[in-house]
Design an enzyme around this catalytic site. Structure first.
Site, PDB file in Angstrom:
ATOM      1  N   ASP A 185       0.926  -1.289   0.027  1.00  0.00           N
ATOM      2  CA  ASP A 185      -0.011   0.015  -0.064  1.00  0.00           C
ATOM      3  C   ASP A 185       0.841   1.401   0.032  1.00  0.00           C
ATOM      4  O   ASP A 185       2.088   1.447  -0.055  1.00  0.00           O
ATOM      5  CB  ASP A 185      -0.964   0.031   1.177  1.00  0.00           C
ATOM      6  CG  ASP A 185      -2.164   0.570   0.873  1.00  0.00           C
ATOM      7  OD1 ASP A 185      -2.410   1.351  -0.034  1.00  0.00           O
ATOM      8  OD2 ASP A 185      -3.052   0.295   1.648  1.00  0.00           O
ATOM      9  N   TRP A 189      -2.761   3.316  -6.165  1.00  0.00           N
ATOM     10  CA  TRP A 189      -3.762   4.137  -6.650  1.00  0.00           C
ATOM     11  C   TRP A 189      -3.518   5.218  -7.995  1.00  0.00           C
ATOM     12  O   TRP A 189      -4.187   6.063  -7.829  1.00  0.00           O
ATOM     13  CB  TRP A 189      -4.125   5.244  -5.443  1.00  0.00           C
ATOM     14  CG  TRP A 189      -3.978   4.548  -3.979  1.00  0.00           C
ATOM     15  CD1 TRP A 189      -4.738   3.403  -3.467  1.00  0.00           C
ATOM     16  CD2 TRP A 189      -3.438   5.028  -2.954  1.00  0.00           C
ATOM     17  NE1 TRP A 189      -4.421   3.226  -2.569  1.00  0.00           N
ATOM     18  CE2 TRP A 189      -3.740   4.040  -1.946  1.00  0.00           C
ATOM     19  CE3 TRP A 189      -2.830   6.252  -2.676  1.00  0.00           C
ATOM     20  CZ2 TRP A 189      -3.322   4.449  -0.646  1.00  0.00           C
ATOM     21  CZ3 TRP A 189      -2.330   6.507  -1.288  1.00  0.00           C
ATOM     22  CH2 TRP A 189      -2.601   5.507  -0.251  1.00  0.00           C
ATOM     23  N   GLY A 190      -2.851   4.685  -9.061  1.00  0.00           N
ATOM     24  CA  GLY A 190      -2.664   5.239 -10.242  1.00  0.00           C
ATOM     25  C   GLY A 190      -1.684   6.448 -10.029  1.00  0.00           C
ATOM     26  O   GLY A 190      -1.609   7.227 -10.897  1.00  0.00           O
ATOM     27  N   ALA A 230       1.866   8.402  -9.965  1.00  0.00           N
ATOM     28  CA  ALA A 230       3.272   8.317 -10.412  1.00  0.00           C
ATOM     29  C   ALA A 230       3.184   7.741 -11.883  1.00  0.00           C
ATOM     30  O   ALA A 230       4.309   7.131 -12.243  1.00  0.00           O
ATOM     31  CB  ALA A 230       4.165   7.843  -9.569  1.00  0.00           C
ATOM     32  N   ASP A 256      -9.868   3.875  -3.726  1.00  0.00           N
ATOM     33  CA  ASP A 256     -10.610   2.495  -3.328  1.00  0.00           C
ATOM     34  C   ASP A 256     -12.032   2.531  -3.984  1.00  0.00           C
ATOM     35  O   ASP A 256     -12.574   3.525  -3.986  1.00  0.00           O
ATOM     36  CB  ASP A 256     -10.736   2.490  -1.760  1.00  0.00           C
ATOM     37  CG  ASP A 256      -9.345   2.377  -1.256  1.00  0.00           C
ATOM     38  OD1 ASP A 256      -8.232   2.173  -1.771  1.00  0.00           O
ATOM     39  OD2 ASP A 256      -9.228   2.040   0.134  1.00  0.00           O
TER      40      ASP A 256
HETATM   41  C1  GLA Z   1      -6.029   1.512   1.388  1.00  0.00           C
HETATM   42  C2  GLA Z   1      -6.095   0.670   0.207  1.00  0.00           C
HETATM   43  C3  GLA Z   1      -7.310  -0.398   0.374  1.00  0.00           C
HETATM   44  C4  GLA Z   1      -7.010  -1.109   1.784  1.00  0.00           C
HETATM   45  C5  GLA Z   1      -6.964  -0.154   2.903  1.00  0.00           C
HETATM   46  C6  GLA Z   1      -6.441  -0.706   4.336  1.00  0.00           C
HETATM   47  O1  GLA Z   1      -7.051   2.332   1.130  1.00  0.00           O
HETATM   48  O2  GLA Z   1      -6.219   1.241  -1.046  1.00  0.00           O
HETATM   49  O3  GLA Z   1      -7.420  -1.305  -0.666  1.00  0.00           O
HETATM   50  O4  GLA Z   1      -5.713  -2.063   1.657  1.00  0.00           O
HETATM   51  O5  GLA Z   1      -5.942   0.898   2.448  1.00  0.00           O
HETATM   52  O6  GLA Z   1      -6.254   0.276   5.138  1.00  0.00           O
END
Ligand code: GLA
Length: 432
Positions: free
Chosen positions: A179, A228-229, A231, A249
């Site tokens: 993450d 999360w897309g 860089a 998310d």
């Molecule tokens: C981020 C991730 C999620 C999940 C949460 C856990 O938001 O993008 O997919 O793993 O953290 O805290």
């Protein structure tokens, strides 16, 4: 070993064709260009690539986050693994059982420096859970973070990559979701990355450090970049891991599902063997998505070749939902051993309106040519011309419904089908 015939066949066939199936970035070890003007951390960061012993096809499995958030324990994880077997999901090809955030204690072990599984949640430890998951013929995934702490505040791995990768390998972990929370300010990206290549950005380097640490353990691990897309990850993700999140998310709503499809549809050139845009985990079974929206959620993740990680308490799935996630033809497209590329948008007719996300997609599989039609609006008849489908041309074609396996007939020049609100038609097409 609960290895399905389908998976075994795919694997053998995949091994046979792997040399024929050229991939745009074959080497698993990369290096920076000789003419590089890199300085500082970008000049010295590891350039080792991800293992190509795993991650050729998009992952199929389950992850705890959308189902349970932080409220996890080993009973819930092992229950999901057992349900892979009893619900026929393992036979359909699902193999990864992945633990998300909140599995450890808040502080590392003072003497070993290791992250410690919370004994109240995981009395068997991660290794004990891995043993039980492996005994079912399945694989275990775990979660950490390329920052000081995870998104929920547990220890992150930035600066501790080696000790953490060693622990994960020793415990028998097969998959790491990594993450992007709690990044220290000295790791922030510049507006323009060194050499104008986002592979040299601080973000990429945070992930590259873990690629190298995983590689050093000698155990092939599927490496999933939860970035999360950021860089421009689609430009360099396959030099660092096997899959990479394209967006923030997902949630269990049509606006979330459709906006993720729209965002991902712009970067489908990055998708091939060992190279998967990750559209985030499934919400089938959660919230109030209509049946049609759940079909589109599954179909789009399948035909765009995203990882498909179920994200609900599998006990609660009804038989219609199980039929969706076990659909043999869509899973065969997703796991095709010969064609690594996804379906991509095409112009259905000269007058087709432009929508977000695009409604018409075409792609190849080892079975033939496919067209997928997402209805982004209310129930309507959708039409495409065979001559506009890449590779088909003009003439007469037999059309099969991939959802039901039903032959829809033989058609000349164009094809029309009624598609319900937010539903997806999935078609296999052969020249008649
Ligand atoms: C981020 C991730 C999620 C999940 C949460 C856990 O938001 O993008 O997919 O793993 O953290 O805290």
């Amino acid at each position: 070993m609960a290895v399905s015939l389908h998976r075994l066949f795919s694997y053998v066939l995949g091994a046979l064709v792997v040399t024929a199936a050229a991939h745009k970035s074959a080497p698993s070890v990369t290096s920076t260009a000789a003419s590089s003007t890199l300085t500082g951390i970008a000049a010295t960061a590891p350039t080792i690539g991800p293992s190509h012993q795993v991650g050729r096809l998009p992952a199929l499995g389950w992850n705890s986050w959308n189902a349970y958030s932080c409220n996890i324990n080993e009973t819930k994880i092992l229950d999901a693994a057992d349900l892979f077997i009893s619900l026929g999901l393992a036979d359909a090809g699902y193999e990864y059982v992945n633990i998300d955030d909140c599995w450890p204690l808040e502080t590392r072990d003072a003497s070993t420096g290791r992250i410690v599984p919370d004994p109240s949640k995981f009395p068997s430890g991660i290794s004990g859970v891995a043993d039980q998951v492996h005994a079912l013929g399945l694989k275990l995934g775990i979660y950490s973070d390329a920052g000081t702490n995870t998104c929920a505040g547990f220890p992150g791995s930035l600066g501790n990559e080696t000790v953490d990768a060693e622990a994960f390998a020793e415990w028998g972990v097969d998959y790491l979701k990594y993450d992007n929370c709690n990044v220290p300010s000295n790791w922030t990206d510049a507006a323009t990355p060194p050499d104008n290549d986002w592979y040299n950005s601080n973000s990429a380097i945070r992930y590259r450090q873990m690629t190298a640490a995983l590689n050093q353990t000698g155990k092939p691990v599927h490496f999933s970049l939860c970035i999360w897309g950021d860089a421009n990850v689609w430009e360099w993700g396959d030099r660092v891991g096997h899959s990479w999140r394209m967006t923030g998310d997902v949630s269990a709503s049509w606006s979330s599902i459709s906006s993720i499809i729209a965002a991902n549809a712009q970067h489908l050139d990055s998708v091939d063997f060992f190279s998967h845009n990750d559209m985030d985990m499934m919400e089938i079974g959660n919230g109030d998505l209509t049946l049609e929206e759940q079909r589109t959620h599954f179909a789009a993740w399948a035909f765009l070749k995203s990882p498909i990680l179920l994200g609900t308490d599998l006990n609660n799935l009804n038989s219609t939902q199980l039929d969706i996630i076990k659909n043999a033809q869509l899973l065969a497209f997703h796991q095709d051993p010969i064609v690594g590329t996804p379906a991509t948008p095409f112009n259905a007719t000269a007058s087709a309106p432009s929508t977000s996300p695009p409604e018409f997609y075409a792609g190849k599989s080892s079975k033939g040519t496919h067209v997928f039609i997402i209805n982004t609006n209310t129930t309507a008849t959708k039409t495409f011309e065979f001559g506009n489908v890449p590779g088909l041309g003009f003439g007469r074609f037999r059309v099969q419904d991939m959802w039901t396996g039903k032959n829809l007939g033989t058609f000349a020049n164009k094809f029309s089908i009624t598609v319900d609100t937010h539903d997806t038609a999935a078609l296999l097409i052969h020249r008649a």
